[in-house]
Write a protein that holds these residues in place. Structure first.
Motif, PDB file in Angstrom:
ATOM      1  N   LEU A 161      -6.583   8.837  -2.335  1.00  0.00           N
ATOM      2  CA  LEU A 161      -7.121   8.247  -4.079  1.00  0.00           C
ATOM      3  C   LEU A 161      -6.182   9.114  -4.470  1.00  0.00           C
ATOM      4  CD1 LEU A 161     -10.987   8.822  -2.525  1.00  0.00           C
ATOM      5  CD2 LEU A 161      -9.744   7.199  -2.549  1.00  0.00           C
ATOM      6  N   ILE A 162      -6.608   7.703  -6.030  1.00  0.00           N
ATOM      7  CA  ILE A 162      -6.183   8.486  -7.232  1.00  0.00           C
ATOM      8  C   ILE A 162      -6.586   8.827  -7.628  1.00  0.00           C
ATOM      9  CG2 ILE A 162      -4.306   6.661  -7.140  1.00  0.00           C
ATOM     10  CD1 ILE A 162      -6.226   5.118  -9.863  1.00  0.00           C
ATOM     11  N   PRO A 163      -6.348  10.172  -8.894  1.00  0.00           N
ATOM     12  CA  PRO A 163      -7.360  10.894  -9.817  1.00  0.00           C
ATOM     13  C   PRO A 163      -8.177   9.865 -10.464  1.00  0.00           C
ATOM     14  CG  PRO A 163      -5.381  11.462 -10.077  1.00  0.00           C
ATOM     15  CD  PRO A 163      -5.198  10.531  -9.155  1.00  0.00           C
ATOM     16  N   PHE A 164      -9.154  10.424 -10.422  1.00  0.00           N
ATOM     17  CA  PHE A 164     -10.990   9.389 -11.310  1.00  0.00           C
ATOM     18  C   PHE A 164     -10.620   9.154 -12.539  1.00  0.00           C
ATOM     19  CE2 PHE A 164     -14.480   9.117 -14.003  1.00  0.00           C
ATOM     20  CZ  PHE A 164     -15.560   8.471 -12.799  1.00  0.00           C
ATOM     21  N   ALA A 165     -10.236  10.203 -13.209  1.00  0.00           N
ATOM     22  CA  ALA A 165      -9.637  10.178 -15.031  1.00  0.00           C
ATOM     23  C   ALA A 165      -8.440   9.095 -14.860  1.00  0.00           C
ATOM     24  CB  ALA A 165      -9.072  10.803 -15.316  1.00  0.00           C
ATOM     25  N   GLN A 166      -7.660   8.732 -13.874  1.00  0.00           N
ATOM     26  CA  GLN A 166      -6.840   7.314 -14.044  1.00  0.00           C
ATOM     27  C   GLN A 166      -7.518   6.390 -13.584  1.00  0.00           C
ATOM     28  OE1 GLN A 166      -3.388   8.820 -11.208  1.00  0.00           O
ATOM     29  NE2 GLN A 166      -2.507   6.836 -11.165  1.00  0.00           N
ATOM     30  N   ALA A 167      -8.460   6.355 -12.618  1.00  0.00           N
ATOM     31  CA  ALA A 167      -8.981   4.963 -11.979  1.00  0.00           C
ATOM     32  C   ALA A 167      -9.860   4.606 -13.260  1.00  0.00           C
ATOM     33  CB  ALA A 167      -9.444   5.072 -11.215  1.00  0.00           C
ATOM     34  N   ILE A 168     -10.770   5.085 -13.892  1.00  0.00           N
ATOM     35  CA  ILE A 168     -11.249   4.603 -14.717  1.00  0.00           C
ATOM     36  C   ILE A 168     -10.141   4.751 -15.791  1.00  0.00           C
ATOM     37  CG2 ILE A 168     -12.904   5.571 -16.969  1.00  0.00           C
ATOM     38  CD1 ILE A 168     -14.116   4.779 -14.304  1.00  0.00           C
ATOM     39  N   ARG A 169      -9.707   4.884 -16.405  1.00  0.00           N
ATOM     40  CA  ARG A 169      -8.501   4.812 -17.456  1.00  0.00           C
ATOM     41  C   ARG A 169      -8.034   3.513 -17.123  1.00  0.00           C
ATOM     42  NH1 ARG A 169      -9.362   7.961 -21.354  1.00  0.00           N
ATOM     43  NH2 ARG A 169      -8.690  10.340 -20.955  1.00  0.00           N
ATOM     44  N   GLU A 181      -4.480 -10.809 -10.592  1.00  0.00           N
ATOM     45  CA  GLU A 181      -4.695 -10.451  -9.581  1.00  0.00           C
ATOM     46  C   GLU A 181      -5.591  -9.060  -8.971  1.00  0.00           C
ATOM     47  OE1 GLU A 181      -1.914 -12.595  -6.586  1.00  0.00           O
ATOM     48  OE2 GLU A 181      -3.775 -12.010  -5.116  1.00  0.00           O
ATOM     49  N   ASP A 182      -4.502  -8.132  -8.789  1.00  0.00           N
ATOM     50  CA  ASP A 182      -4.851  -7.302  -8.254  1.00  0.00           C
ATOM     51  C   ASP A 182      -6.603  -6.487  -8.393  1.00  0.00           C
ATOM     52  OD1 ASP A 182      -3.416  -6.435  -6.263  1.00  0.00           O
ATOM     53  OD2 ASP A 182      -2.310  -4.862  -7.329  1.00  0.00           O
ATOM     54  N   LEU A 183      -6.353  -6.755 -10.317  1.00  0.00           N
ATOM     55  CA  LEU A 183      -7.323  -6.242 -10.621  1.00  0.00           C
ATOM     56  C   LEU A 183      -8.689  -6.599 -10.146  1.00  0.00           C
ATOM     57  CD1 LEU A 183      -6.247  -5.118 -13.970  1.00  0.00           C
ATOM     58  CD2 LEU A 183      -7.071  -3.709 -12.230  1.00  0.00           C
ATOM     59  N   ILE A 184      -8.553  -8.471 -10.106  1.00  0.00           N
ATOM     60  CA  ILE A 184      -9.636  -9.345  -9.928  1.00  0.00           C
ATOM     61  C   ILE A 184      -9.520  -9.603  -8.392  1.00  0.00           C
ATOM     62  CG2 ILE A 184     -10.440 -11.620  -9.909  1.00  0.00           C
ATOM     63  CD1 ILE A 184      -8.643 -11.701 -12.933  1.00  0.00           C
ATOM     64  N   GLU A 185      -9.164  -9.093  -7.478  1.00  0.00           N
ATOM     65  CA  GLU A 185      -9.428  -9.132  -6.238  1.00  0.00           C
ATOM     66  C   GLU A 185     -10.510  -7.714  -5.827  1.00  0.00           C
ATOM     67  OE1 GLU A 185      -9.378 -11.884  -4.560  1.00  0.00           O
ATOM     68  OE2 GLU A 185      -9.331 -13.189  -6.286  1.00  0.00           O
ATOM     69  N   ALA A 190      -6.493   2.030  -8.327  1.00  0.00           N
ATOM     70  CA  ALA A 190      -8.465   2.094  -9.084  1.00  0.00           C
ATOM     71  C   ALA A 190      -9.266   1.733  -8.864  1.00  0.00           C
ATOM     72  CB  ALA A 190      -7.575   1.814 -10.567  1.00  0.00           C
ATOM     73  N   TRP A 191      -9.367   0.897  -7.806  1.00  0.00           N
ATOM     74  CA  TRP A 191     -10.850   0.300  -7.808  1.00  0.00           C
ATOM     75  C   TRP A 191     -11.063   0.632  -6.727  1.00  0.00           C
ATOM     76  CZ3 TRP A 191     -14.521  -1.511 -10.543  1.00  0.00           C
ATOM     77  CH2 TRP A 191     -14.232  -2.983 -10.957  1.00  0.00           C
ATOM     78  N   ARG A 192      -9.907   0.729  -5.637  1.00  0.00           N
ATOM     79  CA  ARG A 192      -9.844   1.839  -4.343  1.00  0.00           C
ATOM     80  C   ARG A 192     -11.241   3.444  -4.868  1.00  0.00           C
ATOM     81  NH1 ARG A 192      -7.563   4.607  -0.753  1.00  0.00           N
ATOM     82  NH2 ARG A 192      -8.132   4.828   1.082  1.00  0.00           N
ATOM     83  N   ARG A 193      -9.996   3.341  -5.212  1.00  0.00           N
ATOM     84  CA  ARG A 193     -10.828   4.764  -5.745  1.00  0.00           C
ATOM     85  C   ARG A 193     -12.370   4.737  -5.909  1.00  0.00           C
ATOM     86  NH1 ARG A 193     -10.809  10.556  -7.929  1.00  0.00           N
ATOM     87  NH2 ARG A 193     -13.040  10.672  -7.736  1.00  0.00           N
ATOM     88  N   ILE A 194     -13.015   4.156  -6.963  1.00  0.00           N
ATOM     89  CA  ILE A 194     -14.731   3.845  -7.815  1.00  0.00           C
ATOM     90  C   ILE A 194     -15.000   2.598  -6.141  1.00  0.00           C
ATOM     91  CG2 ILE A 194     -15.538   1.678  -9.117  1.00  0.00           C
ATOM     92  CD1 ILE A 194     -13.496   4.440 -10.381  1.00  0.00           C
ATOM     93  N   LYS A 195     -14.328   1.822  -5.862  1.00  0.00           N
ATOM     94  CA  LYS A 195     -15.084   1.951  -4.501  1.00  0.00           C
ATOM     95  C   LYS A 195     -15.691   2.913  -3.656  1.00  0.00           C
ATOM     96  CE  LYS A 195     -13.038  -1.875  -3.324  1.00  0.00           C
ATOM     97  NZ  LYS A 195     -12.191  -3.159  -2.984  1.00  0.00           N
ATOM     98  N   PHE A 196     -14.815   3.986  -3.841  1.00  0.00           N
ATOM     99  CA  PHE A 196     -14.918   4.818  -2.433  1.00  0.00           C
ATOM    100  C   PHE A 196     -15.823   5.720  -3.346  1.00  0.00           C
ATOM    101  CE2 PHE A 196     -13.782   9.224  -1.239  1.00  0.00           C
ATOM    102  CZ  PHE A 196     -14.195   9.246   0.433  1.00  0.00           C
ATOM    103  N   ASP A 197     -16.010   6.231  -4.140  1.00  0.00           N
ATOM    104  CA  ASP A 197     -16.504   6.783  -5.061  1.00  0.00           C
ATOM    105  C   ASP A 197     -18.250   6.475  -4.972  1.00  0.00           C
ATOM    106  OD1 ASP A 197     -14.850   8.924  -5.881  1.00  0.00           O
ATOM    107  OD2 ASP A 197     -14.953   8.948  -7.997  1.00  0.00           O
ATOM    108  N   GLU A 631     -18.193  -6.526   3.392  1.00  0.00           N
ATOM    109  CA  GLU A 631     -17.428  -7.218   4.644  1.00  0.00           C
ATOM    110  C   GLU A 631     -16.022  -6.664   4.527  1.00  0.00           C
ATOM    111  OE1 GLU A 631     -19.431 -10.337   2.211  1.00  0.00           O
ATOM    112  OE2 GLU A 631     -20.178  -8.629   2.839  1.00  0.00           O
ATOM    113  N   THR A 632     -15.825  -6.293   3.239  1.00  0.00           N
ATOM    114  CA  THR A 632     -13.863  -6.017   3.158  1.00  0.00           C
ATOM    115  C   THR A 632     -13.846  -4.269   3.113  1.00  0.00           C
ATOM    116  OG1 THR A 632     -14.124  -6.324   0.852  1.00  0.00           O
ATOM    117  CG2 THR A 632     -13.478  -8.139   1.604  1.00  0.00           C
ATOM    118  N   ASP A 633     -15.261  -3.942   2.904  1.00  0.00           N
ATOM    119  CA  ASP A 633     -14.993  -2.232   2.956  1.00  0.00           C
ATOM    120  C   ASP A 633     -15.236  -1.536   3.945  1.00  0.00           C
ATOM    121  OD1 ASP A 633     -13.314  -2.873   0.626  1.00  0.00           O
ATOM    122  OD2 ASP A 633     -15.294  -2.187  -0.780  1.00  0.00           O
TER     123      ASP A 633
END
Ligand code: ADP
Ligand code: MG
Length: 672
Positions: A161-169, A181-185, A190-197, A631-633
């Motif tokens: 996982l990447i650090p929280f601060a980095q993901a949020i920024r 596309e990466d952001l939308i999909e 960064a999204w992976r970290r947020i989803k995990f959290d 479904e995806t996570d």
């Protein structure tokens, strides 16, 4: 405010729903309808038009073409901004108009100002809160809030996982090189970290809810060896299946413990859940406590009442019936009997959770078809037994009733892990002996005559049939009319049969009468709306016809089909459909044809409808997951669960910090 954003830490996790690419100016000539575009041009014309209604109209042009702009609401200042000859930058969705492309309500800026280098986030918002204001608030929060990580470097490494601060920024201010596309999909790390959290927070909350429950107090219901229970067991109308016996033992064991049971009993339609509930009720009553049983429909509550009274009253149990349709006087009496403790067994509908109903000593509540109740109702019910809610919270005085939830809708694994981790689950995975699976036939509407012939044959051999009327969405009046019409047509087509009709608008007594007549075999064909969807049990009915089956949901069809195949007779379910079928309807009917396994049906239903609809929580307004998708996570769910256990066991302060960030004010939902 309505978005629930109060402090900086709320704002930082208010993440974009999408992004806009404002980094480019395109040529007007290249715009096509449906696209969101940003162009610059010179104002050729600007006026307030009055036809077809008052509106501000402007025309701009660049080297490649012209674009019309329209505003139905506008301010005088906008006219100035669009003075002829001025150069403007506009951004909006392109539509094909009469005379070429146009934008309705585009955003207008001065031409030539600096273009952003990165994608622009678009946030979920409510009426009257402009994006720009929200963006500013979030940027301010990003400066002020604590962005420190709730997870250690070791954990980040282990789960990649990447650090929280980095993901949020990254998510609030995507760097120029991040792909849209990466952001939308939501595939970006960064999204992976947020989803995990998010999933981790949920797992932590569930684990804590469980720990809290184990600390609550409930009355141990130790009456399992009493005369009442033994007599009841000796008088059962049939031998329990091995699965039923196992589940009865599990429930009985839970009931004896000094903390509240929170058990979900899953068993496919017809697997025999009612008797398990009755045995649990007997144990509680024999221990000196009251039992409340709640069903989602009046017809089902009535049926339960009759069955339970038939089983338990001969053994001396006092039962009371409580639904919304009781007369004021009967209702007052019922409430008194409940409050005095005279009613040992109370069967009813939602009416049971009304404020006025106070139990003298409620020991066990049973919820049948629990998925039919909203989250809020389930919560209310579990609070019924808390004589002094505050005391109960602090664990000092209050006793919480045991709770048994029953459902024929199995919950797929990921869903169970994410939303029901604080629920012990018992499964009846066996049908009573002698049942043969229901044969499902798909029949086009055009072959109605054959279906009628089938009904006749079946009735002549002494069986009964249900005929379910088509759903009419959003119109109860039409729905009713359809039922009445269907009844009239069938009565005519089947002159020598006794055709009955039941629907939601009948008076409760009338419903009871017709159900009793059907149960007693005095009605051959019962024309019904979906009021008979859940729970109704008439073993001699062996044929189910569903008209316009394509209009029903998968879970609904499965439940309806479950009304037959409850006895030893070979049963048939005819799904009549009208062509042409939509893609989704075709899939649903195929699923019904291919399988009768409730788990498989549930899995496909989840696929088609998504978890919110599936769990029946959409209406409650509680969002399930904002970022992760079941479904995806699924893999992330597993990882989050194992980390949650680890954190709670060894690093409770980290767990606490994580929950503070993600779960403020939501824990209650997880109790239901
Ligand atoms: P559901 O799980 O759908 O609520 P019910 O409790 O209504 O199922 O039971 C379905 C039917 O099966 C009822 O008529 C019930 O009397 C009967 N039944 C339940 N258990 C047994 C059993 N062990 N042997 C025979 N019949 C049973
Ligand atoms: Mg049932």
């Amino acid at each position: 405010m309505r978005l629930g954003l109060n402090e900086p830490r709320d704002f930082i996790v208010h993440l974009p729903i999408r992004y806009e690419d404002e980094t480019q100016i395109v040529a007007i000539g290249s715009l096509h309808p449906g696209q969101t575009g940003q162009v610059e041009g010179e104002v050729l014309h600007c006026e307030v038009q009055f036809r077809p209604r008052r509106q501000l109209f402007a025309l701009i042009q660049d080297d490649t073409g012209q674009l019309a702009l329209r505003w139905l609401n506008f301010y005088p200042s906008q006219q100035k901004q669009l003075a002829v000859g001025k150069r403007v930058r506009v951004r909006g969705e392109v539509r094909g108009g009469f005379a070429g492309p146009e934008m309705v309500h585009p955003r207008v800026m001065v031409a030539g100002s600096q273009l952003p280098e990165a994608l622009t986030p678009v946030y979920p918002t409510t009426d009257g809160l402009p994006q720009a204001t929200l963006r500013r608030a979030i940027d301010k929060a990003l400066d002020e809030a604590d962005l420190s990580d709730t997870l250690t470097a070791g954990v980040l490494e282990q789960y990649e996982l990447i650090p929280f601060a980095q993901a949020i920024r990254v998510l609030h201010h995507p760097p120029p090189d991040v792909s849209l596309e990466d952001l939308i999909e939501r595939g970006h790390p960064a999204w992976r970290r947020i989803k995990f959290d998010e999933l981790l927070a949920q797992q932590l909350a569930l684990a804590m809810a469980r720990a809290a429950r184990l600390k609550q107090r409930a009355r141990p219901l130790t009456g399992e060896k009493s005369r009442l229970v033994e007599q009841f067991q000796a008088s059962l109308p049939f031998t329990l299946t091995a699965a039923q016996a196992r589940v009865v033992a599990e429930v009985s064991h839970d009931l004896r413990r000094p903390f509240p049971m929170h058990r979900l009993l899953q068993g496919d339609v017809g697997s025999g859940k009612t008797i398990v509930a009755a045995l649990a009720a007997a144990q509680a009553i024999a221990s000196g406590f009251q039992v409340g049983i709640m069903a989602p429909t009046e017809i089902l509550a009535e049926q339960h009442f009759q069955k339970l009274v038939g089983w338990l009253e001969p053994l001396g149990v006092q039962a009371t019936w409580l639904t919304g349709s009781l007369s004021a006087k009967a209702r007052k009496m019922a409430i008194e009997r409940i409050a005095s403790g005279q009613a040992q067994l109370v069967v009813g509908t939602q009416a049971l959770i009304q404020d006025k109903v106070d139990f003298a000593n409620l020991g066990l509540i049973i919820l049948d078809e629990q998925h039919r109740f909203g989250v809020g109702q389930r919560l209310q019910l579990s609070r019924k037994g808390e004589a002094e809610p505050d005391a109960a919270q602090s664990g000092s005085q209050g006793f919480i009733p045991h709770q048994l939830n029953m459902s024929a809708t199995p919950i797929p694994r990921t869903l169970a892990m994410t939303f029901f981790a604080d629920l012990d689950v018992s499964v009846i995975d066996e049908l009573p002996p002698g049942r043969s699976p229901v044969l499902t036939k798909l029949v086009a509407e055009a072959r109605r005559e054959e279906v009628l012939a089938h009904v006749m044959t079946e009735v002549r051999s002494g069986r009964q049939a249900y005929w379910v009327c088509p759903l009419v969405e959003d119109s109860e009046a039409l729905q009713l009319q359809t039922a009445v019409d269907t009844h009239a047509r069938l009565a005519q087509a089947l002159p020598d049969m006794r055709v009955g009709l039941i629907h939601g608008r009948l008076k409760p007594v009338e419903k009871t009468q017709i159900m009793d007549a059907f149960r007693a075999g005095q009605v051959d064909v019962l024309v019904a709306t979906t009021v008979i969807e859940v729970g109704v049990d008439v073993p001699n009915a062996s044929l189910m016809i569903i008209e316009h089956a394509e209009r029903f949901g998968l879970a609904q069809l499965h439940q309806l089909r479950g009304r037959v195949g409850r006895g030893s007779a070979k049963s048939v379910c005819v799904l009549m459909y009208q062509t042409p079928l939509s893609q989704v309807a075709r899939q649903r009917l195929r699923a019904m044809y291919e399988t009768s396994d409730g788990f498989e049906i549930a899995r496909r239903d989840l696929q088609q409808r998504g978890p919110g609809e599936f769990l029946g929580v959409r209406q409650s307004g509680v969002e399930l997951l904002r970022f992760a998708s079941l479904e995806t996570d699924a893999l992330l769910v597993d990882q989050a669960q194992s980390l949650a256990r680890d954190l709670l066991a060894h690093f409770p302060e980290q767990a606490h910090a994580h929950l503070q960030r993600w779960m403020r004010g939501k824990q209650d939902f997880l109790r239901s």
